[in-house]
Write a protein that holds these residues in place. Structure first.
Motif, PDB file in Angstrom:
ATOM      1  N   GLU A 265       0.822  -1.211   0.000  1.00 32.22           N
ATOM      2  CA  GLU A 265       0.000   0.000   0.000  1.00 32.22           C
ATOM      3  C   GLU A 265       0.858   1.264   0.000  1.00 32.22           C
ATOM      4  O   GLU A 265       1.989   1.272   0.490  1.00 32.22           O
ATOM      5  N   LEU A 266       0.253   2.337  -0.505  1.00 32.61           N
ATOM      6  CA  LEU A 266       0.771   3.683  -0.309  1.00 32.61           C
ATOM      7  C   LEU A 266      -0.269   4.425   0.508  1.00 32.61           C
ATOM      8  O   LEU A 266      -1.369   4.691   0.032  1.00 32.61           O
ATOM      9  N   VAL A 267       0.072   4.689   1.754  1.00 40.57           N
ATOM     10  CA  VAL A 267      -0.838   5.357   2.684  1.00 40.57           C
ATOM     11  C   VAL A 267      -0.252   6.720   3.021  1.00 40.57           C
ATOM     12  O   VAL A 267       0.958   6.859   3.227  1.00 40.57           O
ATOM     13  N   THR A 268      -1.097   7.734   3.063  1.00 44.05           N
ATOM     14  CA  THR A 268      -0.625   9.069   3.403  1.00 44.05           C
ATOM     15  C   THR A 268      -1.308   9.592   4.668  1.00 44.05           C
ATOM     16  O   THR A 268      -2.467   9.273   4.933  1.00 44.05           O
ATOM     17  N   ILE A 269      -0.555  10.355   5.433  1.00 44.72           N
ATOM     18  CA  ILE A 269      -1.099  11.101   6.573  1.00 44.72           C
ATOM     19  C   ILE A 269      -0.970  12.567   6.227  1.00 44.72           C
ATOM     20  O   ILE A 269       0.141  13.070   6.018  1.00 44.72           O
ATOM     21  N   ILE A 270      -2.099  13.252   6.119  1.00 46.27           N
ATOM     22  CA  ILE A 270      -2.093  14.672   5.775  1.00 46.27           C
ATOM     23  C   ILE A 270      -2.557  15.484   6.973  1.00 46.27           C
ATOM     24  O   ILE A 270      -3.172  14.956   7.900  1.00 46.27           O
ATOM     25  N   GLY A 271      -2.255  16.764   6.926  1.00 45.68           N
ATOM     26  CA  GLY A 271      -2.653  17.642   8.025  1.00 45.68           C
ATOM     27  C   GLY A 271      -1.835  18.913   7.991  1.00 45.68           C
ATOM     28  O   GLY A 271      -0.832  19.007   7.276  1.00 45.68           O
TER      29      GLY A 271
ATOM     30  N   ALA B 266      13.011   2.151   6.479  1.00 41.47           N
ATOM     31  CA  ALA B 266      13.911   3.232   6.064  1.00 41.47           C
ATOM     32  C   ALA B 266      13.101   4.520   6.004  1.00 41.47           C
ATOM     33  O   ALA B 266      11.897   4.498   5.753  1.00 41.47           O
ATOM     34  N   ILE B 267      13.782   5.644   6.218  1.00 47.67           N
ATOM     35  CA  ILE B 267      13.089   6.933   6.234  1.00 47.67           C
ATOM     36  C   ILE B 267      13.766   7.924   5.300  1.00 47.67           C
ATOM     37  O   ILE B 267      14.993   7.974   5.201  1.00 47.67           O
ATOM     38  N   VAL B 268      12.935   8.671   4.583  1.00 41.84           N
ATOM     39  CA  VAL B 268      13.387   9.855   3.852  1.00 41.84           C
ATOM     40  C   VAL B 268      13.015  11.036   4.748  1.00 41.84           C
ATOM     41  O   VAL B 268      11.847  11.417   4.810  1.00 41.84           O
ATOM     42  N   PRO B 269      13.987  11.598   5.485  1.00 41.80           N
ATOM     43  CA  PRO B 269      13.633  12.572   6.524  1.00 41.80           C
ATOM     44  C   PRO B 269      13.272  13.939   5.965  1.00 41.80           C
ATOM     45  O   PRO B 269      13.702  14.309   4.855  1.00 41.80           O
ATOM     46  N   GLU B 270      12.504  14.682   6.729  1.00 43.08           N
ATOM     47  CA  GLU B 270      12.221  16.069   6.370  1.00 43.08           C
ATOM     48  C   GLU B 270      13.537  16.842   6.309  1.00 43.08           C
ATOM     49  O   GLU B 270      14.401  16.701   7.177  1.00 43.08           O
ATOM     50  N   GLY B 271      13.698  17.636   5.268  1.00 43.80           N
ATOM     51  CA  GLY B 271      14.932  18.403   5.133  1.00 43.80           C
ATOM     52  C   GLY B 271      16.083  17.612   4.532  1.00 43.80           C
ATOM     53  O   GLY B 271      17.212  18.095   4.460  1.00 43.80           O
TER      54      GLY B 271
ATOM     55  N   SER C 249      18.741   0.342   1.128  1.00 43.57           N
ATOM     56  CA  SER C 249      18.651  -0.749   2.104  1.00 43.57           C
ATOM     57  C   SER C 249      17.601  -1.788   1.719  1.00 43.57           C
ATOM     58  O   SER C 249      17.399  -2.754   2.456  1.00 43.57           O
ATOM     59  N   LYS C 250      16.933  -1.597   0.555  1.00 44.69           N
ATOM     60  CA  LYS C 250      15.848  -2.487   0.115  1.00 44.69           C
ATOM     61  C   LYS C 250      14.777  -2.622   1.198  1.00 44.69           C
ATOM     62  O   LYS C 250      14.466  -3.714   1.663  1.00 44.69           O
ATOM     63  N   PRO C 251      14.197  -1.498   1.632  1.00 44.57           N
ATOM     64  CA  PRO C 251      13.274  -1.542   2.774  1.00 44.57           C
ATOM     65  C   PRO C 251      11.961  -2.246   2.462  1.00 44.57           C
ATOM     66  O   PRO C 251      11.453  -2.186   1.342  1.00 44.57           O
ATOM     67  N   LYS C 252      11.415  -2.893   3.489  1.00 46.04           N
ATOM     68  CA  LYS C 252      10.060  -3.436   3.401  1.00 46.04           C
ATOM     69  C   LYS C 252       9.038  -2.296   3.493  1.00 46.04           C
ATOM     70  O   LYS C 252       7.951  -2.372   2.925  1.00 46.04           O
ATOM     71  N   LEU C 253       9.401  -1.279   4.285  1.00 38.45           N
ATOM     72  CA  LEU C 253       8.523  -0.124   4.488  1.00 38.45           C
ATOM     73  C   LEU C 253       9.343   1.150   4.342  1.00 38.45           C
ATOM     74  O   LEU C 253      10.361   1.324   5.020  1.00 38.45           O
TER      75      LEU C 253
ATOM     76  N   GLN D 177       3.992   1.558  -7.798  1.00 39.63           N
ATOM     77  CA  GLN D 177       3.680   0.598  -8.861  1.00 39.63           C
ATOM     78  C   GLN D 177       4.630  -0.595  -8.840  1.00 39.63           C
ATOM     79  O   GLN D 177       4.256  -1.709  -9.213  1.00 39.63           O
ATOM     80  N   LYS D 178       5.849  -0.362  -8.384  1.00 38.12           N
ATOM     81  CA  LYS D 178       6.846  -1.440  -8.291  1.00 38.12           C
ATOM     82  C   LYS D 178       6.633  -2.307  -7.050  1.00 38.12           C
ATOM     83  O   LYS D 178       7.369  -3.266  -6.824  1.00 38.12           O
ATOM     84  N   GLY D 179       5.654  -1.940  -6.204  1.00 39.98           N
ATOM     85  CA  GLY D 179       5.321  -2.760  -5.046  1.00 39.98           C
ATOM     86  C   GLY D 179       5.938  -2.326  -3.733  1.00 39.98           C
ATOM     87  O   GLY D 179       5.830  -3.030  -2.732  1.00 39.98           O
ATOM     88  N   VAL D 180       6.592  -1.154  -3.718  1.00 41.01           N
ATOM     89  CA  VAL D 180       7.181  -0.654  -2.468  1.00 41.01           C
ATOM     90  C   VAL D 180       6.061  -0.186  -1.530  1.00 41.01           C
ATOM     91  O   VAL D 180       5.152   0.535  -1.948  1.00 41.01           O
ATOM     92  N   THR D 181       6.107  -0.615  -0.283  1.00 44.92           N
ATOM     93  CA  THR D 181       5.126  -0.186   0.718  1.00 44.92           C
ATOM     94  C   THR D 181       5.576   1.161   1.272  1.00 44.92           C
ATOM     95  O   THR D 181       6.713   1.303   1.735  1.00 44.92           O
ATOM     96  N   ILE D 182       4.692   2.152   1.229  1.00 45.09           N
ATOM     97  CA  ILE D 182       5.079   3.532   1.558  1.00 45.09           C
ATOM     98  C   ILE D 182       4.086   4.144   2.541  1.00 45.09           C
ATOM     99  O   ILE D 182       2.872   4.030   2.370  1.00 45.09           O
ATOM    100  N   LEU D 183       4.628   4.808   3.559  1.00 40.66           N
ATOM    101  CA  LEU D 183       3.839   5.686   4.427  1.00 40.66           C
ATOM    102  C   LEU D 183       4.352   7.101   4.199  1.00 40.66           C
ATOM    103  O   LEU D 183       5.502   7.410   4.504  1.00 40.66           O
TER     104      LEU D 183
END
Length: 235
Positions: free
Chosen positions: A28-34, A79-84, A151-155, A182-188
């Protein structure tokens, strides 16, 4: 893939996240907005183990990781793509990427992932030996995403990836996010640009002052009059 139950996170006496519960399923690709200050980035910091939980439980791949240190969460597949972006500014593009693949003990895997990311981000391949602080903002964001993918993350956790980017790079970044999905990466994905985030997501949560106030499919949230008025610039 991840299940969050009754999460509370504080900064000293200030409670930034107040009893949040949500799930992200594999693929899934799930987003938290606010709005800014709602607690979105704090949730990601807690999931990655960079901010301790005051109360609640985090299950990753059916394992309780609530008290697990961040480096062990990375080894388990987060794995995280951090803010900034937080690149190592005086290292080259390739050196930043190789550091992203530090969990791999087999250098053949590092080389394989390096080539995979250079295929996904051709501009980074062109700039492989360039010092990262000399890249444009959009190129630095690409590097931050590629570094996390090494790192080939699961999430994959993504924190405010459009922040501070020129419009053309915002579009390019969301194109990449859609391609990864589309490639199947699970993303938050945590994102202030609600319209862009919901356009690529499967489902979404709306966070307001530390509480989840809406939860629905991305399409339903895009068509929700309250969400439109508050976050999408319409009525």
């Amino acid at each position: 893939m991840i299940e969050v139950k009754d999460l509370h996170v504080s900064y000293g006496e200030f409670l930034a996240v107040k009893g949040v519960s949500f799930t992200v399923n594999e693929g899934e690709l799930v987003t938290i907005i606010g709005a800014n200050g709602a607690g979105k980035s704090t949730i990601l910091m807690a999931l990655m183990g960079l901010r301790s939980c005051r109360k609640g439980q985090i299950l990753f791949d059916q394992t309780d990781i609530t008290t697990l240190p961040a480096h062990l969460r990375a080894r388990q597949g987060m794995a995280i793509v951090p803010e900034g972006r937080r690149l190592l500014p005086d290292l080259t593009v390739e050196e930043n990427l190789r550091i992203g693949g530090y969990i791999h003990t087999d250098q053949a895997i590092v080389t394989e992932e390096l080539e995979r990311n250079f295929t996904l981000f051709p501009r980074l391949k062109e700039r492989a030996r360039q010092i990262s602080k000399t890249l444009s903002g959009g190129e630095q964001q690409m590097l931050a995403i590629a570094r996390a993918l090494m790192s080939k993350p699961k999430l994959l956790l993504m924190d405010e990836v459009s922040l501070g980017l020129m419009p053309k790079f915002v579009d390019e970044t969301f194109r990449i996010i859609a391609e990864l999905h589309q490639k199947g990466v699970t993303i938050l994905l945590v994102e202030q640009n609600a319209k862009k985030a919901l356009a690529v997501a499967d489902r979404g949560y709306v966070l307001e002052t530390g509480h989840i106030i809406h939860s629905a499919t991305a399409r339903e949230l895009l068509n929700n009059s309250e969400v439109k008025k508050a976050y999408l610039g319409g009525v």
